[in-house]
Design a protein around this motif. Structure first.
Motif, PDB file in Angstrom:
ATOM      1  N   ASP A  93       0.812  -1.210   0.000  1.00 55.91           N
ATOM      2  CA  ASP A  93       0.000   0.000   0.000  1.00 55.91           C
ATOM      3  C   ASP A  93       0.852   1.269   0.000  1.00 55.91           C
ATOM      4  O   ASP A  93       0.543   2.234  -0.701  1.00 55.91           O
ATOM      5  N   GLU A  94       1.940   1.266   0.766  1.00 58.09           N
ATOM      6  CA  GLU A  94       2.784   2.454   0.873  1.00 58.09           C
ATOM      7  C   GLU A  94       4.103   2.321   0.123  1.00 58.09           C
ATOM      8  O   GLU A  94       4.945   3.212   0.160  1.00 58.09           O
ATOM      9  N   ASN A  95       4.296   1.191  -0.542  1.00 58.75           N
ATOM     10  CA  ASN A  95       5.464   0.937  -1.373  1.00 58.75           C
ATOM     11  C   ASN A  95       6.743   0.730  -0.571  1.00 58.75           C
ATOM     12  O   ASN A  95       7.821   0.563  -1.146  1.00 58.75           O
ATOM     13  N   GLU A  96       6.667   0.721   0.756  1.00 58.92           N
ATOM     14  CA  GLU A  96       7.834   0.468   1.601  1.00 58.92           C
ATOM     15  C   GLU A  96       7.366   0.085   2.999  1.00 58.92           C
ATOM     16  O   GLU A  96       6.251   0.418   3.404  1.00 58.92           O
ATOM     17  N   VAL A  97       8.247  -0.594   3.727  1.00 61.07           N
ATOM     18  CA  VAL A  97       7.930  -0.972   5.096  1.00 61.07           C
ATOM     19  C   VAL A  97       9.233  -1.029   5.887  1.00 61.07           C
ATOM     20  O   VAL A  97      10.270  -1.467   5.379  1.00 61.07           O
ATOM     21  N   LEU A  98       9.164  -0.556   7.126  1.00 60.10           N
ATOM     22  CA  LEU A  98      10.326  -0.530   8.007  1.00 60.10           C
ATOM     23  C   LEU A  98       9.992  -1.278   9.290  1.00 60.10           C
ATOM     24  O   LEU A  98       8.967  -1.024   9.919  1.00 60.10           O
ATOM     25  N   VAL A  99      10.873  -2.200   9.684  1.00 66.09           N
ATOM     26  CA  VAL A  99      10.728  -2.960  10.926  1.00 66.09           C
ATOM     27  C   VAL A  99      11.969  -2.725  11.773  1.00 66.09           C
ATOM     28  O   VAL A  99      13.098  -2.868  11.284  1.00 66.09           O
ATOM     29  N   VAL A 100      11.770  -2.365  13.038  1.00 66.49           N
ATOM     30  CA  VAL A 100      12.893  -2.127  13.948  1.00 66.49           C
ATOM     31  C   VAL A 100      12.835  -3.135  15.091  1.00 66.49           C
ATOM     32  O   VAL A 100      11.764  -3.607  15.466  1.00 66.49           O
ATOM     33  N   LEU A 147      12.122  -2.937   3.354  1.00 63.66           N
ATOM     34  CA  LEU A 147      11.810  -3.432   2.014  1.00 63.66           C
ATOM     35  C   LEU A 147      11.028  -2.381   1.238  1.00 63.66           C
ATOM     36  O   LEU A 147      10.228  -1.634   1.814  1.00 63.66           O
ATOM     37  N   THR A 148      11.257  -2.331  -0.053  1.00 62.76           N
ATOM     38  CA  THR A 148      10.450  -1.510  -0.954  1.00 62.76           C
ATOM     39  C   THR A 148       9.781  -2.435  -1.963  1.00 62.76           C
ATOM     40  O   THR A 148      10.361  -3.445  -2.380  1.00 62.76           O
ATOM     41  N   TYR A 149       8.583  -2.062  -2.347  1.00 62.14           N
ATOM     42  CA  TYR A 149       7.848  -2.884  -3.306  1.00 62.14           C
ATOM     43  C   TYR A 149       8.233  -2.534  -4.737  1.00 62.14           C
ATOM     44  O   TYR A 149       8.121  -3.339  -5.638  1.00 62.14           O
ATOM     45  N   ASN A 150       8.660  -1.284  -4.936  1.00 64.33           N
ATOM     46  CA  ASN A 150       9.127  -0.824  -6.246  1.00 64.33           C
ATOM     47  C   ASN A 150       8.068  -0.964  -7.330  1.00 64.33           C
ATOM     48  O   ASN A 150       8.375  -1.333  -8.466  1.00 64.33           O
ATOM     49  N   ASN A 151       6.835  -0.691  -6.978  1.00 66.36           N
ATOM     50  CA  ASN A 151       5.772  -0.780  -7.965  1.00 66.36           C
ATOM     51  C   ASN A 151       5.275   0.620  -8.293  1.00 66.36           C
ATOM     52  O   ASN A 151       4.215   1.047  -7.858  1.00 66.36           O
ATOM     53  N   GLU A 152       6.089   1.338  -9.038  1.00 65.96           N
ATOM     54  CA  GLU A 152       5.686   2.689  -9.444  1.00 65.96           C
ATOM     55  C   GLU A 152       4.451   2.638 -10.330  1.00 65.96           C
ATOM     56  O   GLU A 152       3.619   3.531 -10.313  1.00 65.96           O
ATOM     57  N   LYS A 153       4.310   1.555 -11.067  1.00 65.23           N
ATOM     58  CA  LYS A 153       3.159   1.398 -11.939  1.00 65.23           C
ATOM     59  C   LYS A 153       1.860   1.384 -11.156  1.00 65.23           C
ATOM     60  O   LYS A 153       0.859   1.948 -11.579  1.00 65.23           O
ATOM     61  N   LEU A 154       1.881   0.724  -9.989  1.00 67.27           N
ATOM     62  CA  LEU A 154       0.678   0.656  -9.169  1.00 67.27           C
ATOM     63  C   LEU A 154       0.267   2.045  -8.701  1.00 67.27           C
ATOM     64  O   LEU A 154      -0.908   2.401  -8.742  1.00 67.27           O
ATOM     65  N   SER A 155       1.232   2.846  -8.246  1.00 61.90           N
ATOM     66  CA  SER A 155       0.922   4.183  -7.746  1.00 61.90           C
ATOM     67  C   SER A 155       0.328   5.062  -8.840  1.00 61.90           C
ATOM     68  O   SER A 155      -0.689   5.731  -8.642  1.00 61.90           O
ATOM     69  N   LYS A 156       0.975   5.066 -10.010  1.00 60.34           N
ATOM     70  CA  LYS A 156       0.462   5.884 -11.108  1.00 60.34           C
ATOM     71  C   LYS A 156      -0.892   5.377 -11.584  1.00 60.34           C
ATOM     72  O   LYS A 156      -1.774   6.153 -11.941  1.00 60.34           O
ATOM     73  N   PHE A 157      -1.029   4.067 -11.600  1.00 58.52           N
ATOM     74  CA  PHE A 157      -2.280   3.456 -12.048  1.00 58.52           C
ATOM     75  C   PHE A 157      -3.441   3.860 -11.142  1.00 58.52           C
ATOM     76  O   PHE A 157      -4.512   4.225 -11.614  1.00 58.52           O
ATOM     77  N   MET A 158      -3.197   3.812  -9.837  1.00 50.98           N
ATOM     78  CA  MET A 158      -4.272   4.101  -8.893  1.00 50.98           C
ATOM     79  C   MET A 158      -4.692   5.561  -8.929  1.00 50.98           C
ATOM     80  O   MET A 158      -5.869   5.873  -8.793  1.00 50.98           O
ATOM     81  N   ASN A 287       5.984 -15.952  -4.601  1.00 53.04           N
ATOM     82  CA  ASN A 287       7.402 -16.289  -4.470  1.00 53.04           C
ATOM     83  C   ASN A 287       8.339 -15.081  -4.554  1.00 53.04           C
ATOM     84  O   ASN A 287       9.309 -15.011  -3.797  1.00 53.04           O
ATOM     85  N   PRO A 288       8.104 -14.130  -5.454  1.00 55.51           N
ATOM     86  CA  PRO A 288       8.999 -12.958  -5.481  1.00 55.51           C
ATOM     87  C   PRO A 288       8.994 -12.167  -4.174  1.00 55.51           C
ATOM     88  O   PRO A 288      10.039 -11.672  -3.744  1.00 55.51           O
ATOM     89  N   ILE A 289       7.833 -12.046  -3.533  1.00 55.52           N
ATOM     90  CA  ILE A 289       7.777 -11.324  -2.264  1.00 55.52           C
ATOM     91  C   ILE A 289       8.465 -12.113  -1.164  1.00 55.52           C
ATOM     92  O   ILE A 289       9.197 -11.552  -0.337  1.00 55.52           O
TER      93      ILE A 289
END
Length: 379
Positions: A93-100, A147-158, A287-289
């Motif tokens: 949803d946010e194209n990135e996630v951080l875990v500490v 991690l980053t999802y790197n789905n710029e297409k999804l953001s522009k698409f939405m 599998n890629p995720i």
């Protein structure tokens, strides 16, 4: 419009009925976007949450603190399944996630943070916020799971697609509601004077009509002398089909699923293509995720020297391989001597057995070399 305009404008519903305000702002259906994202992202999140994280030392699985954190209880407030589902939702949803990792060994997903990027030094994360708490310290890239999802297409698409779909969906609902309105005409005796008294009577009469229609499934319309109400036949009006609205929502969900790599047959529950769809989903979406997660965890948790010596964390996610359905293939793999039985177990996501016999190659006589086969007796 004169007196009629004044009367109608006192009743906003009647004004809309007669389409006096022809240009109105189309309300965006935010839930249309939310629904599509929730269905598709949670579908991926539920599959990833079933993953098994195995801390390995060579061929032996280790049961230590990391095993507990990754598979049972990452923090005091979440189970492992909830944690990884939230992890995937934020990642997509946010194209990135951080875990500490906190000082008391809790894995926490950050709700907000600031990333300072450097060219030759590790990036730094500061102002890391979890719920209502903001860490005073900063975290280096090698101290966190990022991690980053790197789905710029999804953001522009939405951005564009959901606006267009929301406008269309809103218009379809408005047309449906308008076409299914109860419409009527009010006749006035020409002998009636159009003074304020009669105007008020007309307004009261109209108000009673609407209240009666709204509050009761069967409404009796009172008659006033000099006023006559006639309802327009419903046969003259064609309503927007509910199926059209359903098809539009289905189309939105399907488009988002395609962008995320989810076969639409799985999202829509089409069992006819289930087997093919689940294989495509596992191979191109799941599998890629899982590989992204596995690489990041190994890089941050396992030291380079230990990894090269065989220490690692293996992540076994959803697989399309079913042992029962592939029993014949399993037998061929072992009987041909191509794989040991322990290697076959690993192919199907099972743990290796401690029995040393399962590491031996087994071959049947049918697969022996022709030169080793002796026929008949020799003298």
């Amino acid at each position: 419009m004169g007196w009629l305009g004044n009367v109608l404008r006192r009743n906003s519903e009647l004004e809309s009925l007669f389409d006096l305000d022809l240009i109105d702002e189309t309300s965006h259906r935010a839930y249309l976007k939310k629904m599509a994202l929730e269905i598709c992202i949670n579908f991926i999140g539920r599959t990833i949450s079933q993953s098994d994280f195995r801390v390995m030392e060579g061929d032996k699985r280790q049961y230590n603190d990391w095993h507990y954190l990754l598979n049972v209880r990452p923090n005091t407030d979440q189970s492992a399944a909830d944690f990884w589902q939230s992890f995937i939702y934020k990642l997509i949803d946010e194209n990135e996630v951080l875990v500490v990792l906190t000082d008391d060994n809790n894995l926490l997903i950050a709700d907000d943070f600031v990333r300072d990027e450097y060219a030759v030094y590790p990036d730094r994360f500061r102002d890391v916020t979890v719920k209502d708490y903001t860490f005073k310290r900063s975290f280096q890239m090698d101290e966190v799971i990022y991690l980053t999802y790197n789905n710029e297409k999804l953001s522009k698409f939405m951005e564009g697609m959901f606006d267009d779909y929301a406008d269309l969906f809103s218009r379809m609902i408005e047309i449906s509601m308008r076409n299914n309105q109860i419409r009527g005409t009010v006749g006035i005796d020409s002998s009636q004077s159009l003074d304020e008294k009669n105007t008020n009577k007309l307004q009261n009469f109209i108000d009673k009509l609407f209240k009666s229609f709204k509050a009761n499934s069967i409404a009796l319309v009172p008659k006033l002398k000099g006023f006559e109400y006639t309802e327009v036949s419903k046969g003259d009006v064609k309503g927007q089909s509910i199926e059209d609205l359903t098809k539009l929502k289905r189309s939105v969900i399907g488009d988002v699923a395609n962008v995320l790599g989810i076969p639409t047959a799985l999202i829509h529950g089409e069992l006819s293509d289930y087997e093919t769809s689940i294989k495509a989903f596992v191979k191109f979406c799941n599998n890629p995720i899982v590989k992204k997660i596995q690489d990041e965890i190994n890089a941050k948790i396992v030291a380079k020297e230990d990894f090269l010596k065989g220490s690692r964390i293996d992540v076994f996610g959803l697989t399309e391989r079913d042992l029962i359905e592939n029993a014949e293939a399993v037998d061929k793999l072992v009987a041909s001597g191509a794989f040991t039985r322990n290697e076959v177990r690993e192919l199907f996501g099972k743990e290796r057995s401690d029995n040393p016999e399962l590491d031996e190659f087994v071959i049947t006589k049918n697969y022996q070399s022709a030169s080793t086969v002796k026929g008949g007796e020799t003298k």
